[in-house]
Design a protein around this motif. Sequence first.
Motif, PDB file in Angstrom:
ATOM      1  N   MET A 289      43.816  55.093 -70.804  1.00 48.39           N
ATOM      2  CA  MET A 289      44.925  54.144 -70.807  1.00 48.39           C
ATOM      3  C   MET A 289      44.892  53.166 -69.646  1.00 48.39           C
ATOM      4  SD  MET A 289      47.962  56.835 -71.839  1.00 48.39           S
ATOM      5  CE  MET A 289      49.212  55.536 -71.812  1.00 48.39           C
ATOM      6  N   LEU A 290      44.201  53.505 -68.551  1.00 47.56           N
ATOM      7  CA  LEU A 290      44.253  52.648 -67.365  1.00 47.56           C
ATOM      8  C   LEU A 290      42.870  52.261 -66.857  1.00 47.56           C
ATOM      9  CD1 LEU A 290      45.972  51.340 -65.123  1.00 47.56           C
ATOM     10  CD2 LEU A 290      45.824  53.508 -63.877  1.00 47.56           C
ATOM     11  N   LEU A 291      42.032  53.253 -66.548  1.00 50.27           N
ATOM     12  CA  LEU A 291      40.781  52.966 -65.846  1.00 50.27           C
ATOM     13  C   LEU A 291      39.808  52.158 -66.700  1.00 50.27           C
ATOM     14  CD1 LEU A 291      40.218  56.426 -64.108  1.00 50.27           C
ATOM     15  CD2 LEU A 291      41.089  54.321 -63.086  1.00 50.27           C
ATOM     16  N   THR A 292      39.474  52.656 -67.895  1.00 48.21           N
ATOM     17  CA  THR A 292      38.498  51.967 -68.733  1.00 48.21           C
ATOM     18  C   THR A 292      38.981  50.589 -69.186  1.00 48.21           C
ATOM     19  OG1 THR A 292      37.525  54.049 -69.470  1.00 48.21           O
ATOM     20  CG2 THR A 292      37.141  52.124 -70.841  1.00 48.21           C
ATOM     21  N   PRO A 293      40.246  50.429 -69.683  1.00 53.90           N
ATOM     22  CA  PRO A 293      40.683  49.067 -70.048  1.00 53.90           C
ATOM     23  C   PRO A 293      40.697  48.102 -68.870  1.00 53.90           C
ATOM     24  CG  PRO A 293      42.111  50.725 -71.049  1.00 53.90           C
ATOM     25  CD  PRO A 293      41.242  51.443 -70.073  1.00 53.90           C
ATOM     26  N   MET A 294      41.043  48.584 -67.684  1.00 59.12           N
ATOM     27  CA  MET A 294      41.177  47.685 -66.541  1.00 59.12           C
ATOM     28  C   MET A 294      39.831  47.371 -65.896  1.00 59.12           C
ATOM     29  SD  MET A 294      43.547  48.152 -63.132  1.00 59.12           S
ATOM     30  CE  MET A 294      42.661  49.625 -62.608  1.00 59.12           C
ATOM     31  N   LEU A 295      38.940  48.372 -65.787  1.00 59.14           N
ATOM     32  CA  LEU A 295      37.691  48.194 -65.042  1.00 59.14           C
ATOM     33  C   LEU A 295      36.511  47.837 -65.929  1.00 59.14           C
ATOM     34  CD1 LEU A 295      38.002  51.223 -62.603  1.00 59.14           C
ATOM     35  CD2 LEU A 295      38.511  48.828 -62.122  1.00 59.14           C
ATOM     36  N   VAL A 296      36.506  48.305 -67.166  1.00 55.38           N
ATOM     37  CA  VAL A 296      35.357  48.106 -68.046  1.00 55.38           C
ATOM     38  C   VAL A 296      35.687  47.185 -69.197  1.00 55.38           C
ATOM     39  CG1 VAL A 296      33.651  49.259 -69.496  1.00 55.38           C
ATOM     40  CG2 VAL A 296      34.460  50.383 -67.423  1.00 55.38           C
ATOM     41  N   GLY A 297      36.791  47.459 -69.896  1.00 50.68           N
ATOM     42  CA  GLY A 297      37.123  46.683 -71.089  1.00 50.68           C
ATOM     43  C   GLY A 297      36.256  47.110 -72.258  1.00 50.68           C
ATOM     44  N   ASP A 298      36.142  46.207 -73.221  1.00 52.32           N
ATOM     45  CA  ASP A 298      35.355  46.511 -74.422  1.00 52.32           C
ATOM     46  C   ASP A 298      34.077  45.689 -74.471  1.00 52.32           C
ATOM     47  OD1 ASP A 298      36.507  44.076 -74.717  1.00 52.32           O
ATOM     48  OD2 ASP A 298      37.282  44.418 -76.749  1.00 52.32           O
ATOM     49  N   ARG A 299      33.515  45.386 -73.296  1.00 49.23           N
ATOM     50  CA  ARG A 299      32.379  44.458 -73.257  1.00 49.23           C
ATOM     51  C   ARG A 299      31.035  45.156 -73.177  1.00 49.23           C
ATOM     52  NH1 ARG A 299      34.146  41.569 -67.955  1.00 49.23           N
ATOM     53  NH2 ARG A 299      34.705  43.732 -67.565  1.00 49.23           N
ATOM     54  N   ILE A 300      30.995  46.482 -73.051  1.00 55.11           N
ATOM     55  CA  ILE A 300      29.713  47.147 -72.805  1.00 55.11           C
ATOM     56  C   ILE A 300      28.811  47.054 -74.024  1.00 55.11           C
ATOM     57  CG2 ILE A 300      28.634  49.368 -72.377  1.00 55.11           C
ATOM     58  CD1 ILE A 300      30.806  50.066 -70.513  1.00 55.11           C
ATOM     59  N   GLY A 301      29.274  47.572 -75.156  1.00 49.12           N
ATOM     60  CA  GLY A 301      28.467  47.512 -76.367  1.00 49.12           C
ATOM     61  C   GLY A 301      27.302  48.473 -76.388  1.00 49.12           C
ATOM     62  N   LEU A 302      27.195  49.364 -75.396  1.00 47.13           N
ATOM     63  CA  LEU A 302      26.132  50.378 -75.370  1.00 47.13           C
ATOM     64  C   LEU A 302      26.690  51.679 -75.917  1.00 47.13           C
ATOM     65  CD1 LEU A 302      24.421  49.778 -71.903  1.00 47.13           C
ATOM     66  CD2 LEU A 302      23.510  49.242 -74.150  1.00 47.13           C
ATOM     67  N   HIS A 303      26.148  52.136 -77.032  1.00 48.48           N
ATOM     68  CA  HIS A 303      26.591  53.383 -77.631  1.00 48.48           C
ATOM     69  C   HIS A 303      26.209  54.537 -76.713  1.00 48.48           C
ATOM     70  CE1 HIS A 303      26.947  56.654 -80.574  1.00 48.48           C
ATOM     71  NE2 HIS A 303      27.758  55.837 -81.226  1.00 48.48           N
ATOM     72  N   PRO A 304      27.064  55.592 -76.630  1.00 47.35           N
ATOM     73  CA  PRO A 304      26.713  56.737 -75.771  1.00 47.35           C
ATOM     74  C   PRO A 304      25.341  57.330 -76.067  1.00 47.35           C
ATOM     75  CG  PRO A 304      28.995  56.899 -76.483  1.00 47.35           C
ATOM     76  CD  PRO A 304      28.412  55.707 -77.185  1.00 47.35           C
TER      77      PRO A 304
END
Length: 364
Positions: A289-304
């Motif tokens: 809810m906080l860390l990933t949306p704020m620091l990473v967002g949805d821009r990575i595009g690399l599947h785990p």
Amino acid sequence: MTASNRWLWLAGLFFLGWLVYLLTPILSPFLVGILLAYLGDPLVDRLERWKLSRTWGVVLVFVLFSLVLLIGLLVLVPMLGKQLVRLYQLTPQMLDWLQNAALPWVQAKAGLPEGFWRFDRLKAALSGHLDKTTDLLGVVVAQATASSLALLGWLGNLLLIPVVSFYLLRDWDLMMARLRGLLPRRQEGLVVRLMGECHEVLGAFLRGQMLVMLALAVIYSVGLMAIGLELGLLIGVLAGLASIVPYMGFVVGIGAAIAAALFQFGGEALYPLIGVGAVFMVGQLLEGMLLTPMLVGDRIGLHPVAVIFAILAGGQLFGFTGVLLALPVAAVIMVLLRHVHDLYKLSELYGESPSGSEEPPTPA
């Protein structure tokens, strides 16, 4: 692009891969220096916008990095060292607990036959190995000093990292401008756009995901130590590092923490187990809810799965150098694949087939 140009590009890529393979033993300090320069460039650019010269901005960033490293060496490393020694001391007791309590309980609940685990052989092998290694530090030092030339080479590479990082960080913008100036004029816009997408993916992953990993390591470590778990710091740091792959840190961390809590407090103590669950639930909520949306967002595009495969493949092919190259290469490949996908969608191959080439209807 003509056929001759394609073969020229393929030959160039093959030569580059072959050259990287040959230079693998000396590439590590340069790759680490490039990584540090890439991570520090946004901070230096921000200091430049505050009317500070590039050189002084690099000096301030280096001082900041050095302070963080010094704090880690003086505070975190001794604490982790103590917990590693404690884990080493507790290993025989953990083996006894597994043999006499944990595995018999699993065996009874699952209805497994007697002697299913064959644990005596494993315990004997591990105990014999532990008896031989009475001085961990002595073993490490002996291995490191087995070859004086290897030790000097390792120290030289370590000292080379800050030097390479400083000069690359100072001249980063100039090097990027010169590389752009070497691009073919007709393809400059396309290459710059693709490199911009690669930069966005890499920046989001390297800066954002590393900050998420650091934050989760702090949350897990503080929470587990607060509930009194003896190996809380070690498990929290391990869970934070494993968070480079989504959900892996949660799975690894909560599994290790539950096992450690059962060993330390026993199966009858429910409050430590509830505390372990609460710590990891809070960590997951903060991450999602906080860390990933704020620091990473949805821009990575690399599947785990792509992240795991890239790291393992890089390590298998080029060792530690391959691990450093794995994620940048994977990010570039993902961006290129997206571009190829878009071109395929616009091609005649993907388009609807002409009416004359349609398959005849099947008879009723």
